[in-house]
Design an enzyme around this catalytic site. Structure first.
Site, PDB file in Angstrom:
ATOM      1  N   SER A 234       1.016   7.115 -13.377  1.00 57.67           N
ATOM      2  CA  SER A 234      -0.158   7.189 -14.343  1.00 57.67           C
ATOM      3  C   SER A 234       0.125   7.493 -15.818  1.00 57.67           C
ATOM      4  O   SER A 234       1.069   8.147 -15.992  1.00 57.67           O
ATOM      5  CB  SER A 234      -1.405   7.850 -13.643  1.00 57.67           C
ATOM      6  OG  SER A 234      -2.438   8.256 -14.678  1.00 57.67           O
TER       7      SER A 234
ATOM      8  N   TYR B 288      -4.384  16.461 -10.302  1.00 57.84           N
ATOM      9  CA  TYR B 288      -3.848  14.723 -10.320  1.00 57.84           C
ATOM     10  C   TYR B 288      -2.760  14.721 -11.345  1.00 57.84           C
ATOM     11  O   TYR B 288      -1.786  13.882 -10.808  1.00 57.84           O
ATOM     12  CB  TYR B 288      -5.038  14.034 -10.872  1.00 57.84           C
ATOM     13  CG  TYR B 288      -4.852  12.541 -10.865  1.00 57.84           C
ATOM     14  CD1 TYR B 288      -4.809  11.853  -9.713  1.00 57.84           C
ATOM     15  CD2 TYR B 288      -4.903  11.871 -11.953  1.00 57.84           C
ATOM     16  CE1 TYR B 288      -4.399  10.553  -9.491  1.00 57.84           C
ATOM     17  CE2 TYR B 288      -4.545  10.240 -12.092  1.00 57.84           C
ATOM     18  CZ  TYR B 288      -4.367   9.685 -10.706  1.00 57.84           C
ATOM     19  OH  TYR B 288      -4.213   8.314 -10.894  1.00 57.84           O
TER      20      TYR B 288
HETATM   21  P1  NDP Z   1      -7.824   2.242  -5.028  1.00 61.98           P
HETATM   22  O1  NDP Z   1      -8.982   3.531  -4.845  1.00 61.98           O
HETATM   23  O2  NDP Z   1      -8.477   0.879  -5.273  1.00 61.98           O
HETATM   24  O3  NDP Z   1      -6.870   2.187  -4.217  1.00 61.98           O
HETATM   25  C1  NDP Z   1      -6.122   3.507  -3.348  1.00 61.98           C
HETATM   26  C2  NDP Z   1      -5.435   3.010  -2.384  1.00 61.98           C
HETATM   27  O4  NDP Z   1      -4.846   3.874  -1.918  1.00 61.98           O
HETATM   28  C3  NDP Z   1      -6.240   2.358  -1.246  1.00 61.98           C
HETATM   29  O5  NDP Z   1      -5.715   1.390  -0.869  1.00 61.98           O
HETATM   30  C4  NDP Z   1      -6.187   3.592  -0.392  1.00 61.98           C
HETATM   31  O6  NDP Z   1      -6.599   2.617   0.981  1.00 61.98           O
HETATM   32  C5  NDP Z   1      -5.049   4.037  -0.458  1.00 61.98           C
HETATM   33  N1  NDP Z   1      -4.753   5.525   0.011  1.00 61.98           N
HETATM   34  C6  NDP Z   1      -5.442   6.482  -0.317  1.00 61.98           C
HETATM   35  N2  NDP Z   1      -5.014   7.609   0.280  1.00 61.98           N
HETATM   36  C7  NDP Z   1      -4.202   6.769   1.535  1.00 61.98           C
HETATM   37  C8  NDP Z   1      -3.526   7.401   2.560  1.00 61.98           C
HETATM   38  N3  NDP Z   1      -3.501   8.925   2.698  1.00 61.98           N
HETATM   39  N4  NDP Z   1      -2.634   6.775   3.295  1.00 61.98           N
HETATM   40  C9  NDP Z   1      -2.559   5.266   2.814  1.00 61.98           C
HETATM   41  N5  NDP Z   1      -3.195   4.857   2.001  1.00 61.98           N
HETATM   42  C10 NDP Z   1      -4.105   5.681   1.234  1.00 61.98           C
HETATM   43  O7  NDP Z   1      -7.337   2.897  -6.342  1.00 61.98           O
HETATM   44  P2  NDP Z   1      -6.400   2.052  -7.536  1.00 61.98           P
HETATM   45  O8  NDP Z   1      -6.033   0.697  -7.047  1.00 61.98           O
HETATM   46  O9  NDP Z   1      -6.828   2.459  -8.700  1.00 61.98           O
HETATM   47  O10 NDP Z   1      -5.114   3.220  -7.143  1.00 61.98           O
HETATM   48  C11 NDP Z   1      -3.758   2.728  -6.678  1.00 61.98           C
HETATM   49  C12 NDP Z   1      -2.987   3.492  -7.459  1.00 61.98           C
HETATM   50  O11 NDP Z   1      -2.749   3.417  -9.003  1.00 61.98           O
HETATM   51  C13 NDP Z   1      -3.149   5.136  -7.107  1.00 61.98           C
HETATM   52  O12 NDP Z   1      -1.779   5.841  -7.072  1.00 61.98           O
HETATM   53  C14 NDP Z   1      -3.514   5.517  -8.552  1.00 61.98           C
HETATM   54  O13 NDP Z   1      -3.329   6.879  -8.725  1.00 61.98           O
HETATM   55  C15 NDP Z   1      -3.170   4.701  -9.499  1.00 61.98           C
HETATM   56  N6  NDP Z   1      -3.584   4.624 -10.844  1.00 61.98           N
HETATM   57  C16 NDP Z   1      -4.840   4.262 -10.921  1.00 61.98           C
HETATM   58  C17 NDP Z   1      -5.360   4.062 -12.079  1.00 61.98           C
HETATM   59  C18 NDP Z   1      -6.910   3.637 -12.433  1.00 61.98           C
HETATM   60  O14 NDP Z   1      -7.403   4.010 -13.626  1.00 61.98           O
HETATM   61  N7  NDP Z   1      -7.638   2.873 -11.654  1.00 61.98           N
HETATM   62  C19 NDP Z   1      -4.724   4.527 -13.302  1.00 61.98           C
HETATM   63  C20 NDP Z   1      -3.249   5.019 -13.139  1.00 61.98           C
HETATM   64  C21 NDP Z   1      -3.067   5.170 -11.949  1.00 61.98           C
HETATM   65  P3  NDP Z   1      -7.293   3.730   2.366  1.00 61.98           P
HETATM   66  O15 NDP Z   1      -8.254   4.554   1.746  1.00 61.98           O
HETATM   67  O16 NDP Z   1      -7.511   2.275   3.143  1.00 61.98           O
HETATM   68  O17 NDP Z   1      -6.231   4.212   2.918  1.00 61.98           O
END
Ligand code: NDP
Length: 266
Positions: free
Chosen positions: A159, A172
């Site tokens: 990030s 975070y």
């Molecule tokens: P979302 O919340 O849409 O996606 C997060 C995903 O992570 C979901 O599919 C969720 O699926 C999965 N997840 C969370 N915990 C678990 C777990 N314990 N086991 C398996 N899967 C898990 O957010 P984003 O798409 O934005 O996030 C994706 C990545 O991008 C993250 O690492 C985030 O930190 C990073 N990011 C996002 C930014 C933003 O502004 N959106 C900026 C910078 C980085 P489920 O709940 O079904 O398990």
């Protein structure tokens, strides 16, 4: 050599064509992971979708498979929690049985449970460390033998918070700084195995990520930042960057990319 003739280097370049490559995407049930699954699937990769929300990844797999011309399955849903090593090992066995050796791992699952440190939300700190850092380490551990056996790609979703720190996102940010630091060490370690490690550092992307914040004032401030102070990136912007990075010729390793909305200052 004429201006339009390929150079010797271009002729020798071996593309890591995505056609038929087996890609594992964690956090594929929404946001960036879902968009990445679509992008890699559209480029011909076979994709294994990992997340906890089983119905979402099953629906996405069915949609991707319905789009394949010959009806040959290209996407499978593997419900798994990245904090659970046993579940990851079972998912890995299923992926190898159904799709073959894994060529590409997208470590994308993550949670952003921001709050002031003084609020003392200890369980949320632990969830972030377990998911964003330890989950990435153990997922990579489970698939590493596959990736080293033939030259693979590892994409770690860090990030902008892995480069810069702000008050309410300190924990975070600590997890994402750790992912960025570890990515560089792993990149160096895996050079002899022809494994590329690519660290992607998005700024604000419009996904459900901030919806899980429980601290009311932080949730409100984050919503304002995501939706009122700038035009956020779309998940597809990050997905197309990942698809680009993993399909470069073997001699090209895109190590680290910071990608923000054009009007994001911090
Ligand atoms: P979302 O919340 O849409 O996606 C997060 C995903 O992570 C979901 O599919 C969720 O699926 C999965 N997840 C969370 N915990 C678990 C777990 N314990 N086991 C398996 N899967 C898990 O957010 P984003 O798409 O934005 O996030 C994706 C990545 O991008 C993250 O690492 C985030 O930190 C990073 N990011 C996002 C930014 C933003 O502004 N959106 C900026 C910078 C980085 P489920 O709940 O079904 O398990």
């Amino acid at each position: 050599m004429g201006a339009s003739e390929p150079s010797q280097q271009q002729e020798e370049a071996v593309d890591r064509n995505l056609e038929g490559r087996v890609c594992v995407i964690t956090g594929a049930s929404s946001g960036i992971g879902e968009a990445t699954a679509r992008a890699l699937g559209a480029a011909g990769a076979r994709v294994a979708l990992l997340a906890r929300r089983e119905e979402r990844i099953r629906a996405l797999a069915a949609e991707l498979n319905a789009a394949t011309p010959d009806g040959q399955a290209l996407a499978i849903a593997c419900p798994a929690d990245v904090t659970d090593m046993g579940a990851l090992r079972r998912a890995a066995d299923e992926i190898r049985d159904r799709l073959g050796r894994v060529d590409c791992l997208i470590n994308n699952a993550g949670v952003m449970l921001n709050s002031p440190f003084q609020a003392g939300l200890v369980d949320e700190w632990r969830r972030m460390v377990d998911t964003n850092l330890f989950g990435v380490l153990q997922t990579t551990h489970v698939f590493l033998a596959d990736l080293r056996n033939g030259g693979g790609d590892i994409v770690n979703t860090s990030s902008v918070a892995g480069r810069k720190t702000r008050a309410v996102s300190s924990v975070y940010s600590a997890t994402k700084h750790a992912v960025t630091a570890w990515s560089e060490g792993l990149r160096q370690e895996l050079i002899p195995d022809d494994v590329r490690v690519i660290c992607v550092e998005p700024g604000v992307v419009d996904t459900e990520l901030p919806e899980h914040i429980t601290h009311p004032a932080t949730r409100q401030a984050t919503d304002d930042m995501y939706h009122r102070s700038m035009e956020p990136l779309a998940s597809e912007d990050i997905a197309s960057l990942i698809a680009y990075a993993v399909s470069r010729p073997e001699r090209v390793s895109i190590n680290e990319v910071l990608i923000r909305p054009s009007d994001q200052e911090f």
